[in-house]
Structure formats: C-alpha cells, structure tokens
Design an enzyme around this catalytic site. Structure first.
Site, PDB file in Angstrom:
ATOM      1  N   CYS A 117       0.982  -1.043  -0.053  1.00  0.00           N
ATOM      2  CA  CYS A 117      -0.072   0.228  -0.278  1.00  0.00           C
ATOM      3  C   CYS A 117       0.414   1.154   0.033  1.00  0.00           C
ATOM      4  CB  CYS A 117      -0.637  -0.090   1.373  1.00  0.00           C
ATOM      5  SG  CYS A 117      -2.034   1.224   0.929  1.00  0.00           S
ATOM      6  N   HIS A 120      -2.869  -5.682   1.367  1.00  0.00           N
ATOM      7  CA  HIS A 120      -3.587  -5.629   2.427  1.00  0.00           C
ATOM      8  C   HIS A 120      -3.996  -7.600   2.718  1.00  0.00           C
ATOM      9  CE1 HIS A 120      -2.688  -1.561   4.012  1.00  0.00           C
ATOM     10  NE2 HIS A 120      -3.273  -1.507   2.924  1.00  0.00           N
TER      11      HIS A 120
END
Length: 523
Positions: A336, A448
């Site tokens: 991310c 994630h």
C-alpha cells in the site's frame, strides 16, 4: 432474534488488554452456544479491517467478529477515527470516509450526530444475536473528556450494560489503577461495575491473595479473574502501541531476517503477522536508520500519512540505506503506502494526506501516485501473474486480500517489470495489480493481507532460502488454522482463570457448557 445479554469491558487505561479479552469472551460465549456480536461505538486506530461489502472498521472488531464466527459489519464499529497528524483525524462513519476533523470540532459539533449513528447501529445489531460483547476505550474517568464521551460509561448506561473493569498488573500499580478508577466514577457508574479482571499476571498467585482480599473489601467488588500473561497468542493487535511489546525474534541458524520499517504513522501492520508466525523468520521492526542492519528482505508497510512519513525517512537518510542493502542483495517489498514509496514520485496537490505537495520516491518502479479524497476500500481476489522464472511455482496461484487507500498510481513505463497480480472485486473487471522488477526480486502491491495467503508467503520465503543455500521448508503452516487455534487457546486461558460461574450469576445468565477450573473465594 432479540438481544437479551450484554457485557462491557472497560479498562483502567489504554493497552490493558480490553480488545484481546473481548475477543476471548466472544469465543467463549460462542462456545456456550449463544450467537454473539462484538461492538465498539468509537475506535481510534490506524489498523483497519475491510468488511465483505467494502466497509472500513477497526481491526479489533473485525477480529472479534471472526472469533464470534460471524461476518464483520460496519455496525460493529460505527465510528472509526484515524489520526492523520498531530491535531487532525479522518472520521470514518458506518465504514465510509466522512471528513477530516480536529478534536475540538469533533467533540463540540459532531456529538449529537455521533450518538444517533451509534444507537442506530446498536439497534440493528440487537436483531442479529443473543449476546453483545462491548469494548470501551482508554479509561472511563478521563475527567476533561467525560461529559461528552460516547464509548465508556455513557454508552453502558444507554445500553444498560454491566461492566467488567480490566487492569494491567504488568505495568505496575494495579491496585492504584483500580481504586483510583472506582473513586472517580459517579455512584451510579460504580453500581454498574460488577467486578474486576487483573490481566497479564506473572508470578506466584498466592503472593497476590492478600492484595486481592484488601481490594475486594476496599471497593466492595469481586475480583472475578487473575489472568496470567499469555505469550505468543497470535491475535492481531489493534494499534501500533503494541509493537514494542510483541514477541522478540529469536536469532538462530537458517532464519530469514526481515526488517519492517516502522513509519511514524504505520497502519495495518498486522499484514506482517503471518510472517511473524513462521518458524524460520526473524521479523524486526526498525524505527531508526542505523538499526536497519543487513537483512535478507526489507518491507515498507502501509502508512496513514505516506508522503509525510516518507519525507521523515528521507531526512533520516533511510532511502540511501535501503538502496545500499538492495545492492548487497536484500529484497524490497512495499505494501500500500510502502508500494507508493517505491515509485518515482508521490503528489498531493490538494493536501489530502498532508501539507506536503510532492516528494520523490525510491524510484524502484516507474510509478507516479496522486492522492485524492476518494478512498478505495474493497476485498479482492486474484492470481499471481508473474512469469519470471523465480516465480514459476507461483504463477496462477490464487490470492485474496483487501485494498484501502486514497492514492491512485500510474505506471509510466509498462515495459519495465511486470504486474504482480491480476485481481478482481465485486462488480469490477479483472485488472493488473501491483508491480515486480524485471529480475523478480523487488515487488509492491496495494493488497493488504497478501502474506496471509499461505502458498504465496511460503514460496516467497523458500525462494530466499534457496538463494542462501538452505533447503525449503517442507510444510506450509496455515494462517487461518493458526488464527482459529489462537482464538480457542485464548478462550481456554480465560476460562481457566476467570470465575465464570460467579460472572454468570452477577450477569443473571444461565451458563451453558463452560466452567472455570475453580471458584474464587478469598475473603
């Protein structure tokens, strides 16, 4: 289905173990045969959980829902506060980003609307289960905040919930914690407390008995459990405050050393829990450049303030240290915000994340990221798309994860490297996701939970082992199985050290199958 049973856990302070104990009771009550849901009205955390319908809630309530055996929903944590700087936070309402607020505006202007949202979520949850396990926040006696708090005694009163007060003996001063808290409660609030749980005990319980007897006489409330410290429970932590107290890595033969960069605004650090559970991994969190050392791999995790965190590291000369280790053979992974840092440039002209307009990244990928006010939150599934020879065993392997970010990234030179994954989400066509360098060594993704995928995680680790001349690990450990075993281990531990018979009597519940190993009676 109407809800008849409620139990609230409040603490004498932050990080006393409320979240973990709430998780334990979720699993205990589920094993009694009741349908159970968790609830926390207002959560302040950077560790998020994405529900099946793409809503964002605090990680702790998502994990507690798993312990209950139910799907997490936004109603379980209707207000999530995500600090983005020293005085401002992003407010997430019912799982969707609402707006940035400072503490005073939130407290003074948002109070009534917040209560409406909280009680609306409660009403919906009450139709879904028999038991609600409610988690408080911080301390219920923060005098300067108490008149407008929405997460401790004011909530317990509105829901008519009995309260267990949790204290952490490991930090010292446990009797002062409990007595001080009780002294500062209003008379009707004291009546709502049914007993105490003393958490994280180490030592001989008999030496504690005189103090417990004094405490019960002093407060008129029972100590319903003294819960020994339980190491390596493999239950995800709610906030980065716990990183300093996580298990210490054991250096030894044939162990892969992985350095995780601990950003000032690190988020979703539970992405690394699956790696931390691997027996051949030494996971080290690095918060100073000089502590980077010579790892086999470096991970740049997510951040709530990516641009500001990166500029912090630039000032600390971390980029040069990372490049130096990459030249020596270390692999680099970005997740991310960490993936964004691996690009050429990050731009924030609208000040979405910080006051900084732009910054140059590491330049590993020809990637430019522009931050926007629209947050992307969704669960995704897909497959590994890398055709590099080192990844041939993983090509086509299924992966699952979730995205939660406010930046959109664009590849400037598609011919450099290749996509890491091909993924899809509900209502979306399949698309390329992530990036990997041409040599197959460095990669980044918005996903994630990427390391929660057992085959993906193990093969990446085994490739490092092969390069070091070590044999691959023969058996893959299942992250999901470890999680379920951790829930049961935690529930068993609490069952063995909490007087459930007396607890159910105080609650007015009829117990099912669980029983403590002993009934506590000391005075």
């Amino acid at each position: 289905m109407g809800m008849e049973k409620r139990l609230m856990l409040q603490g004498t302070g932050s990080d006393v173990g409320k979240s973990v104990l709430a998780t334990a009771f979720c699993r205990l009550f589920r094993r009694e045969g009741w349908s159970v849901v968790p609830f926390k009205s207002q959560n302040m955390a950077l560790n998020s959980y994405v529900t099946r319908d793409g809503k964002e809630i605090g990680r702790a309530q998502g994990v507690q829902a798993e312990a209950c055996g139910v799907e997490a929903t936004a109603d379980m944590n209707p207000i999530l506060i995500k600090p983005s700087g020293e005085s401002r936070s992003q407010i997430v309402l019912r799982g969707r980003s609402h707006e940035e607020m400072d503490a005073r505006s939130y407290r003074e202007d948002f109070y009534q609307e917040a209560w409406s949202i909280i009680l609306d979520s409660c009403r919906r949850l009450q139709q879904q289960a028999e038991v609600m396990v409610i988690e408080g926040a911080g301390s219920p006696v923060e005098i300067n905040l108490k008149d407008r708090e929405m997460v401790n005694m004011s909530l317990a009163k509105r829901l008519d919930a009995p309260v267990l007060l949790v204290a952490d003996i490991d930090r010292g001063g446990v009797f002062a914690q409990i007595v001080g808290t009780m002294e500062l409660l209003e008379p009707e609030e004291k009546q709502r407390v049914i007993g105490f749980l003393i958490n994280k005990f180490r030592g001989d319980p008999s030496l504690l008995e005189p103090g417990l007897c004094w405490l019960e006489k002093r407060t008129g409330k029972p100590v319903l459990g003294v819960i020994p410290f339980l190491p390596d429970i493999d239950i995800e932590a709610e906030d980065s405050v716990t990183l300093g107290s996580r298990r210490q890595p054991e250096s030894g033969k044939d162990r892969i050393r992985i350095a995780v960069i601990r950003h000032p605004h690190i988020s979703n650090f539970t992405d690394l829990d699956a790696l931390e559970g691997e027996p051949d991994v030494e996971l080290v969190y690095v918060n100073r450049t000089e502590h980077l050392g010579s790892p086999d791999a470096i991970i740049l995790p997510g951040s709530k303030n990516t641009l500001a965190d990166w500029l912090y590291w630039v000032e600390k000369k971390l980029p040069e240290a990372i490049r130096n280790q990459m030249a020596k053979g270390a692999r680099l992974v970005g997740i991310c915000g960490g993936f964004q840092m691996m690009g050429q440039q990050m731009r924030d002209p609208e000040g979405v994340e910080s006051e900084h307009e732009e910054a140059e990244g590491l330049g590993v990928f020809p990637l430019v990221t522009r931050f926007s006010s629209e947050k992307r939150t969704l669960r995704v599934k897909g497959r590994v798309a890398v055709r590099h020879s080192a990844w041939k065993r993983l090509f086509g392997t299924t992966v699952k994860g979730y995205e939660i970010h406010m930046g959109n990234s664009r590849i400037l030179a598609p011919e450099e490297g290749e996509p890491l994954l091909r993924v899809t989400a509900d209502g979306e066509a399949e698309r390329e996701e992530g990036r990997i360098t041409a040599d197959g060594r460095h990669w980044g993704t918005y996903l994630h939970g990427i390391f929660d995928n057992d085959a993906f995680r193990r093969d990446w680790l085994d490739d490092i082992r092969r390069e070091k001349g070590w044999s691959p690990v023969e058996k893959t450990t299942s992250f999901r199985d470890r999680r379920e075993a951790a829930f049961d281990r935690l529930a068993d531990h609490v069952r063995d050290h909490v007087d459930l018979k007396r607890l159910y009597q105080y609650l007015g519940w009829c117990s099912g199958t669980s029983h403590s190993t002993k009934t506590l009676s000391r005075c």
